[in-house]
Design a protein around this motif. Structure first.
Motif, PDB file in Angstrom:
ATOM      1  N   TRP A  68      -8.321   3.873   1.269  1.00 12.29           N
ATOM      2  CA  TRP A  68      -8.857   3.893   2.632  1.00 12.29           C
ATOM      3  C   TRP A  68      -8.428   5.158   3.346  1.00 12.29           C
ATOM      4  N   THR A  85      -8.324  -6.187   3.063  1.00 10.81           N
ATOM      5  CA  THR A  85      -8.474  -6.120   1.608  1.00 10.81           C
ATOM      6  C   THR A  85      -7.472  -7.056   0.940  1.00 10.81           C
ATOM      7  N   ARG A 124      -4.013   1.391  -3.015  1.00 10.83           N
ATOM      8  CA  ARG A 124      -3.380   0.277  -3.715  1.00 10.83           C
ATOM      9  C   ARG A 124      -4.197  -0.053  -4.955  1.00 10.83           C
ATOM     10  N   ALA A 173      -6.982  -2.218   5.100  1.00  9.21           N
ATOM     11  CA  ALA A 173      -6.046  -2.498   4.007  1.00  9.21           C
ATOM     12  C   ALA A 173      -5.565  -3.946   4.095  1.00  9.21           C
ATOM     13  N   TRP A 225       0.844  -1.191   0.000  1.00 11.33           N
ATOM     14  CA  TRP A 225       0.000   0.000   0.000  1.00 11.33           C
ATOM     15  C   TRP A 225       0.881   1.243   0.000  1.00 11.33           C
TER      16      TRP A 225
END
Length: 113
Positions: free
Chosen positions: A88, A107, A47, A104, A34
Motif C-alpha cells: 500500500w 486487509t 506484508r 492495511a 506490516w
C-alpha cells in the motif's frame, strides 16, 4: 480490532501531506505485521500473507480487491502459489498517507474471511 479497520479513506490529492515520522511510529503500532519499505524513494507498507494453496491466495486477493474498490484506494497485489504480497502507498503523493494504514488494517481483517 484496530481503530484503523473501522475508519474510512478520505479523498487524497497531490498536495496532501505524507505521514510524518512521528505519525508513522504511532500508526505502525496498529498494524504491527506490516513493514515500511522504500521502493524508488517511495515509502510503502508491505506484508506477505501465506496460504495453503493458490486457490486460497487468489480468494484473498479478490477480497482485498473488493475492499480496494469500496474505498477507491488500490494496492499492488502479487499473487503466487501459497502467498500474496500486498503493498500500500498513495500514488498521488508518492508516499504514505493515513489511508494506507487504514487499508492495511482492513486487509488484515479479511485474511481469514
Amino acid at each position: 480490532m484496530s481503530n484503523l479497520e473501522n475508519a474510512r479513506c478520505e479523498a487524497c490529492h497531490a498536495d496532501a501531506p505524507q505521514v510524518s515520522d512521528e505519525e508513522l511510529k504511532e500508526l505502525m503500532r496498529e498494524i504491527p505485521d506490516w513493514t515500511p519499505v522504500t521502493n524508488d524513494n517511495v515509502m510503502m507498507l508491505q506484508r506477505e500473507f501465506k496460504f495453503k494453496n493458490f486457490k486460497q491466495a487468489l480468494a484473498f486477493t479478490n477480497r482485498v480487491g473488493d475492499l480496494a474498490e469500496e474505498e477507491k484506494h488500490h494496492p499492488e497485489l502479487v499473487t503466487e502459489w501459497g502467498k500474496v504480497t500486498v503493498t500500500w502507498w498513495t500514488h498521488a503523493i508518492n508516499g504514505l498517507h493515513k489511508n494506507d494504514f487504514i487499508m492495511a488494517a482492513k486487509t488484515d481483517s479479511v485474511v481469514d474471511a
